[in-house]
Scaffold this motif. Structure first.
Motif, PDB file in Angstrom:
ATOM      1  N   HIS A   1       5.365   4.002   0.415  1.00 42.30           N
ATOM      2  CA  HIS A   1       5.268   3.466   1.466  1.00 42.30           C
ATOM      3  C   HIS A   1       5.663   3.315   2.780  1.00 42.30           C
ATOM      4  CE1 HIS A   1       4.706  -0.642   1.730  1.00 42.30           C
ATOM      5  NE2 HIS A   1       6.300  -1.346   1.622  1.00 42.30           N
ATOM      6  N   THR A   2       7.237   4.007   2.649  1.00 42.09           N
ATOM      7  CA  THR A   2       6.680   4.028   4.013  1.00 42.09           C
ATOM      8  C   THR A   2       7.672   5.475   4.443  1.00 42.09           C
ATOM      9  OG1 THR A   2       9.227   3.312   4.423  1.00 42.09           O
ATOM     10  CG2 THR A   2       7.602   1.893   5.055  1.00 42.09           C
ATOM     11  N   GLN A   3       8.647   6.188   5.574  1.00 39.94           N
ATOM     12  CA  GLN A   3       9.033   7.159   5.752  1.00 39.94           C
ATOM     13  C   GLN A   3      10.236   7.409   4.793  1.00 39.94           C
ATOM     14  OE1 GLN A   3       7.330   9.906   6.879  1.00 39.94           O
ATOM     15  NE2 GLN A   3       9.032  11.059   6.247  1.00 39.94           N
TER      16      GLN A   3
ATOM     17  N   LYS B   1       0.921  -1.195  -0.102  1.00 38.84           N
ATOM     18  CA  LYS B   1       0.086   0.155  -0.024  1.00 38.84           C
ATOM     19  C   LYS B   1       0.444   1.331  -0.162  1.00 38.84           C
ATOM     20  CE  LYS B   1      -4.121  -1.983   2.196  1.00 38.84           C
ATOM     21  NZ  LYS B   1      -3.880  -3.215   1.939  1.00 38.84           N
ATOM     22  N   VAL B   2       0.624   2.413  -0.442  1.00 40.45           N
ATOM     23  CA  VAL B   2       1.047   3.705  -0.761  1.00 40.45           C
ATOM     24  C   VAL B   2       0.280   4.504  -0.376  1.00 40.45           C
ATOM     25  CG1 VAL B   2       2.874   2.501  -2.281  1.00 40.45           C
ATOM     26  CG2 VAL B   2       1.329   3.861  -2.864  1.00 40.45           C
ATOM     27  N   VAL B   3       0.775   6.144  -0.627  1.00 41.83           N
ATOM     28  CA  VAL B   3      -0.036   6.851  -0.246  1.00 41.83           C
ATOM     29  C   VAL B   3       0.741   7.855  -1.158  1.00 41.83           C
ATOM     30  CG1 VAL B   3       1.594   7.960   1.481  1.00 41.83           C
ATOM     31  CG2 VAL B   3      -1.653   8.319   0.899  1.00 41.83           C
ATOM     32  N   VAL B   4      -0.604   9.138  -2.095  1.00 40.80           N
ATOM     33  CA  VAL B   4       0.155   9.698  -3.007  1.00 40.80           C
ATOM     34  C   VAL B   4       0.781  11.531  -2.423  1.00 40.80           C
ATOM     35  CG1 VAL B   4      -0.701  10.875  -5.009  1.00 40.80           C
ATOM     36  CG2 VAL B   4      -2.075   9.107  -5.099  1.00 40.80           C
TER      37      VAL B   4
END
Length: 368
Positions: free
Chosen positions: A150-152, A127-130
């Motif tokens: 995906h992560t920091q 899972k990722v975030v824009v």
């Protein structure tokens, strides 16, 4: 002395010098049949007139209503610049910052720009975030690049065209849409539908099993269910052909509410809800009229018919002739509804429908 004559017929009895002969009764029956035909013709004409008026009204509403999502007004001073940019991206790209996505390909690589030839590997299910957008006019493939986190520590860039192909929103409705429209799933469903259809056709010929429209149960709901599937498929493909951006926006921002969405999408969602309601009515009629084994076979045949209607009307609508088939389907359904309305009685011996009292054409019993 006053003479009373009794006549066994529709007239009951006659009194005095009045007597109803057989020839007069025949004339009366013929007159009644002509009246019934005349009023039936008037009813059918009025029904078609109502349907025509309703179709014209829906067409006017469709033409006068917008098929696109309305962009919000961004000139308000209460909105910050970041919020305005976010809303702009939402209605241009159909997703915006902080949109959650999930990888659906086996693996995908994100570039660690501005450092070239360095990548981050993501696997299916990650899972990722824009996080950010960038425009590269010199890119001949796609000028829009999107930064995903995906992560920091694991963040990278990808072209928008690759993002839409390899990622799906994490919302359950979006994932269900993706699964249902997936190519491999479609091929599997077609093969399954053909297998079940051929098997049930053979069983129908040998054991006279009941099927939709052919040797159907005493209910209009199964055929209505197939009509709703055909209608939904036609509306869905119409959006894909004429207003694909509306469907894409719904895909990234799904909702089950048919309100506050463009008109064509509202019609589609209403048809889905009505499909579910009619499906429950079908199950109620099915297990009330048939044995469990016959009901299961009938249900498999109904599923095959619905699947066939879905793919047939999608393919036909894509080449613009699906609307003619849909009109023909509506006429077939209207004819069946009108035919069911004409049957006002049931035979007391075999239970078959009758238009009028008298001798049952199925078992020969006399119904009075």
């Amino acid at each position: 002395m006053k003479t009373i004559f009794y006549h066994r017929g529709r007239g009951g009895h006659s009194e005095g010098n009045i007597f109803t002969h057989a020839s007069d009764a025949d004339r009366l029956n013929v007159g009644q049949k002509k009246c019934r035909k005349f009023f039936s013709f008037l009813f059918l004409s009025s029904a078609f007139s109502v349907v025509k008026n309703v179709m014209n009204l829906l067409l006017c509403l469709f033409l006068l209503s917008s098929c696109y999502y309305k962009a919000p007004l961004l000139d308000s001073e209460e909105l910050s610049e970041k919020t305005k940019d976010s809303l702009t991206y939402l209605y241009e790209r159909h997703y915006t910052w902080d949109t959650n996505l999930e990888v659906v390909d086996d693996s995908i690589a994100l570039e660690r720009l501005p450092i070239k030839d360095t990548f981050i590997q993501l696997n299916k299910g990650d899972k990722v975030v824009v996080a950010e957008f960038a425009i590269h006019p010199a890119d001949s493939v796609d000028s829009v690049w999107v930064k995903l986190a995906h992560t920091q520590d694991e963040q990278g860039w990808i072209r928008e065209v690759d993002l839409k192909r390899s990622f799906v929103p994490t919302d359950s409705i979006s994932q269900a849409i993706h699964l249902f429209s997936d190519t491999h799933a479609s091929y599997f469903v077609v093969i399954f539908a053909l297998f079940v259809g051929v098997y049930l056709l053979r069983a129908f010929r040998k054991k006279q099993l009941q099927m939709v429209y052919f040797n159907d149960i005493d209910s209009i709901y199964p055929l209505f269910l197939c009509l709703l599937m055909a209608f939904s498929a036609t509306i869905y493909e119409s959006m894909q052909v004429f207003v694909p951006e509306t469907w894409e926006h719904f895909y990234f921002n799904p909702t089950l509410s048919p309100f506050k969405v463009p008109f064509i999408l509202s019609v589609f969602l209403f048809s889905i809800w009505l499909f579910l309601i009619v499906a429950l009515a079908v199950l109620d009629d099915l297990f009330r009229q048939l044995t469990p084994a016959a009901a299961i076979f009938y249900l498999l045949g109904l599923m095959s018919c619905c699947i066939f209607c879905y793919f047939f009307f999608i393919l036909m609508t894509h080449i613009y002739i699906g609307y003619l088939f849909l009109i023909f389907f509506i006429l077939v359904f209207t004819k069946k509804v009108y035919r069911n309305i004409g049957y006002k009685y049931r035979c007391g011996h075999c239970g078959e429908k009758l238009k009028e009292k008298g001798i049952c054409p199925y078992c020969g019993a006399i119904n009075e």
